[in-house]
Design an enzyme around this catalytic site. Structure first.
Site, short mmCIF file in Angstrom:
data_model
loop_
_atom_site.label_atom_id
_atom_site.label_comp_id
_atom_site.label_asym_id
_atom_site.label_seq_id
_atom_site.Cartn_x
_atom_site.Cartn_y
_atom_site.Cartn_z
N SER A 158 0.85 -1.18 0.00
CA SER A 158 0.00 0.00 0.00
C SER A 158 0.89 1.23 0.00
O SER A 158 2.03 1.18 0.47
CB SER A 158 -0.89 0.01 1.25
OG SER A 158 -1.45 1.28 1.47
N TYR A 184 0.27 -0.15 10.77
CA TYR A 184 -0.14 -0.52 9.41
C TYR A 184 0.96 -0.19 8.41
O TYR A 184 1.32 -1.04 7.57
CB TYR A 184 -1.43 0.22 9.05
CG TYR A 184 -1.89 -0.05 7.63
CD1 TYR A 184 -2.34 -1.31 7.24
CD2 TYR A 184 -1.88 0.97 6.67
CE1 TYR A 184 -2.76 -1.56 5.95
CE2 TYR A 184 -2.31 0.73 5.37
CZ TYR A 184 -2.75 -0.53 5.01
OH TYR A 184 -3.16 -0.77 3.72
#
Length: 322
Positions: A158, A184
């Site tokens: 990501s 994350y």
């Protein structure tokens, strides 16, 4: 030789869809595994691979939910597996290896994002455990099939990797305060570094690895975010529908799945690997600010990739060929 981290002018772009990149791709006789293949980007990818002729296996923690999503879809079978449970990964891999099928494609699409703090059974921070360690275990466990199939391993990272590098001195947030976004970002950096480390080890056996940013897509991955958090990303339009503007990275699921499918199947990538991709092309290095295109230097660092591999090997007791 490591593939350069620079675009190859693929002919595709931000608005390209799964159907666009799969046009003319024939996967008859090939086997693919897609984690998270029953929702969001994983579901689009599993369906696209099956339509191209592949036999697709979707391992799922919630088999009932997966069955409902994939009911009636030809070419796709389900199996039980939980990325947070090492035993279930080993069982899934054992059952798969017993079939004797070579594995041509493994797309590691499942993941969690910005969760409250949780830990796996070994005490490792949950986002790192699921997004990285679970997929690391899976690759190691099915390695003989990947070698037999000269397979491609695709790790869905990501742009969130730009939030944080892997903090090797405190991966598990034992010292620093837990921050769900930093956790994350660290896990997504790990996805990119894992692809580099895996490609270096697998290239001689014909196994190549890639990582990618799919785009900003409003899917079930955002289930842990509040309405206010989602709105702060300008992810919805005035009617409350997901905003779509591919040039700004805001994509449909069909556009978002395109890059992982391109990495998994494109003949343009033959003989290449270890690189981070976006918009259906190899990305360049980004050293400016979060939210910009390209891969952060810390996620394309071979020394960090080797350090991550050593820690992953130590924490899991697994490695490829071992």
């Amino acid at each position: 030789m490591m593939t350069p981290q620079s675009p190859i002018l693929s002919g595709f772009g931000p608005a390209s869809t799964a159907a666009d990149v799969m046009a003319g791709i024939d996967l008859a006789g090939r086997t693919a595994i897609v984690t998270g293949g029953y929702s969001g980007l994983g579901l689009v990818s599993a369906l696209a691979l099956a339509r191209a002729g592949a036999s697709v296996i979707v391992p799922a923690r919630d088999v009932g939910k997966a069955r409902a999503a994939l009911e009636g879809q030809a070419g796709i079978t389900l199996a039980e597996m939980d990325l947070a449970d090492p035993g279930s990964i080993v069982r899934f891999a054992r059952d798969f290896l017993e079939t004797g099928q070579p594995l041509s494609i493994l797309i590691n699409s499942a993941g969690v994002m910005a969760t409250p703090l949780f830990r796996d059974a070994d005490g490792h921070e949950g986002q790192f455990a699921v997004n990285h360690l679970g997929h690391y275990r899976l690759v190691c466990a099915v390695w003989p099939a990947l070698v037999a199939g000269a397979g491609r391993v695709v790790s869905v990272s990501s742009r969130g990797h730009q939030i944080a590098p892997v903090m090797f001195d405190d991966i598990d947030f034992r010292i620093r305060a837990y921050d769900k976004w930093v956790a994350y970002g660290q896990s997504k950096t790990a996805n990119a570094l894992f692809a580099r480390g895996l490609d270096r080890r697998g290239a001689a056996a014909g196994v190549r690895a890639f990582s990618l940013h799919p785009g900003q897509i409003l899917t079930d991955l955002a289930r842990h975010l509040s309405t206010e958090e989602i709105d702060s990303f300008d992810a919805r339009d005035a009617d409350g529908k997901p905003r779509v503007d591919p040039e700004l990275g805001m994509k449909t699921v069909e556009q978002g799945a395109a890059t992982q499918l391109w990495c998994a199947t494109s003949p343009m990538l033959a003989g290449m690997g270890g690189v981070y991709c976006e918009d259906c092309d190899i990305a360049g290095i980004n050293q400016s600010e979060i939210g910009r295109k390209g891969v952060a230097a810390w996620a394309a660092d071979d020394e960090a990739a080797e350090r991550l591999w050593a820690i992953s090997e130590h924490w899991t007791g697994m490695t490829i060929g071992g």
